[in-house]
Design an enzyme around this catalytic site. Sequence first.
Site, mmCIF file in Angstrom:
data_model
loop_
_atom_site.group_PDB
_atom_site.id
_atom_site.type_symbol
_atom_site.label_atom_id
_atom_site.label_comp_id
_atom_site.label_asym_id
_atom_site.label_seq_id
_atom_site.Cartn_x
_atom_site.Cartn_y
_atom_site.Cartn_z
ATOM 1 N N ASN A 12 0.066 4.583 -0.206
ATOM 2 C CA ASN A 12 -0.445 5.716 0.855
ATOM 3 C C ASN A 12 -0.274 5.471 2.121
ATOM 4 O OD1 ASN A 12 -1.070 7.641 -1.209
ATOM 5 N ND2 ASN A 12 -3.105 6.770 -1.266
ATOM 6 N N THR A 59 -0.065 2.939 -4.723
ATOM 7 C CA THR A 59 0.519 2.143 -5.753
ATOM 8 C C THR A 59 -0.269 2.403 -7.196
ATOM 9 O OG1 THR A 59 -0.998 0.506 -4.856
ATOM 10 C CG2 THR A 59 1.228 0.315 -4.354
ATOM 11 N N CYS A 89 -4.938 6.267 -4.053
ATOM 12 C CA CYS A 89 -4.596 5.182 -4.163
ATOM 13 C C CYS A 89 -2.794 5.227 -4.416
ATOM 14 C CB CYS A 89 -4.953 3.955 -5.033
ATOM 15 S SG CYS A 89 -4.413 2.227 -4.790
ATOM 16 N N ASN A 109 -6.789 -3.882 -8.597
ATOM 17 C CA ASN A 109 -7.271 -2.660 -8.414
ATOM 18 C C ASN A 109 -7.367 -1.891 -9.645
ATOM 19 O OD1 ASN A 109 -6.863 -2.391 -5.271
ATOM 20 N ND2 ASN A 109 -4.781 -3.134 -6.183
ATOM 21 N N GLU A 127 -10.597 -0.016 -5.339
ATOM 22 C CA GLU A 127 -9.490 -0.652 -4.644
ATOM 23 C C GLU A 127 -10.233 -2.000 -4.128
ATOM 24 O OE1 GLU A 127 -6.893 0.293 -1.276
ATOM 25 O OE2 GLU A 127 -6.971 2.392 -2.002
ATOM 26 N N CYS A 169 0.822 -1.182 0.070
ATOM 27 C CA CYS A 169 -0.180 0.093 0.260
ATOM 28 C C CYS A 169 0.868 1.213 0.130
ATOM 29 C CB CYS A 169 -0.787 -0.216 1.243
ATOM 30 S SG CYS A 169 -1.932 1.354 1.441
HETATM 31 N N1 LIG Z 1 -6.056 -2.483 -1.787
HETATM 32 C C1 LIG Z 1 -4.756 -2.707 -2.396
HETATM 33 C C2 LIG Z 1 -3.429 -2.471 -1.457
HETATM 34 C C3 LIG Z 1 -3.558 -0.878 -0.961
HETATM 35 C C4 LIG Z 1 -3.262 -0.013 -2.134
HETATM 36 C C5 LIG Z 1 -3.233 1.175 -1.434
HETATM 37 N N2 LIG Z 1 -4.374 1.779 -0.823
HETATM 38 C C6 LIG Z 1 -2.177 2.266 -1.940
HETATM 39 O O1 LIG Z 1 -2.221 3.431 -1.677
HETATM 40 O O2 LIG Z 1 -1.313 1.769 -2.776
HETATM 41 C C7 LIG Z 1 -4.633 -4.538 -2.874
HETATM 42 O O3 LIG Z 1 -5.135 -5.134 -2.088
HETATM 43 O O4 LIG Z 1 -4.172 -4.440 -4.045
#
Ligand SMILES: N[C@@H](CCC[C@H](N)C(=O)O)C(=O)O
Length: 259
Positions: free
Chosen positions: A76, A200, A198, A170, A188, A74
């Site tokens: 963020n 990533t 998000c 995502n 997400e 994650c």
């Molecule tokens: N929900 C995502 C992982 C989290 C991503 C995130 N909020 C970010 O900021 O990168 C998953 O399970 O792939």
Amino acid sequence: MTLTFYKYQGTGNDFVIIDNRQELFNKNDTKYVKFLCDRRFGIGADGLILLENHPDADFKMVYYNADGNESTMCGNGGRCIVAFAEFLGIFKNTTTFYAIDGLHHAKIEENLIHLQMKNVETIDTFTTHHFLDTGSPHHVQFVDNLKTFNVKAEGEKIRYGAPYNQAGSNVNFVEKINPNTFAVRTYERGVEDETLSCGTGVTAVAIAMYDSGESASNIINLNVEGGQLKVSFDKVEDTYKNVMLIGPATQVFKGEIEC
Ligand SMILES: N[C@@H](CCC[C@H](N)C(=O)O)C(=O)O
């Protein structure tokens, strides 16, 4: 027993963060993590993060989605845990920590967290979209009228559809603002809804935009629903290296909850 927690947000992607250096948190209780993230019955967050000790780095990040399951990186959350580690006095200025996708370097400059993300070697390009892994899997797709686009309904179809199926991806919907700036809204996986940002995801969008020739800049601005982020990188042969995710991370409050 009471559990002390901190609430952080990074461009509106919000997290419960717990200092688990004494390993008191039950990491196998999926239902309890889901309860803590529940916005009506619990504290409320897009995910939960544990800060733990690591023998070869300043600390370790363990990330759970709001559905209670441990997940992939994650971005963020990574920026928020860096701010939390600095708040705890674990480092000053620069740090290294382990997350599920390996070692991350980070620094804090002028109140912005600069987080190094993993290198990206593979970008799958299709006529309608791109797919790449920036620590988590991301589908990147242009849409018209991003402001009024139904991110939840359309994101859900793509996330559960082929080729992603149950494991999922995502899903980032993108509109070009100018050659260096893109607006992004993300569905997400694991939250199973749109989030306000998000990390990533915007990293995937920035790299996909450069790779496909939509941008010639290696510093890209990303406008998300919860604010603004920047992603910079160097392309060395076929690999995107020195990928940096840059933006704010804020402590919102500290609390205690019965457990
Ligand atoms: N929900 C995502 C992982 C989290 C991503 C995130 N909020 C970010 O900021 O990168 C998953 O399970 O792939």
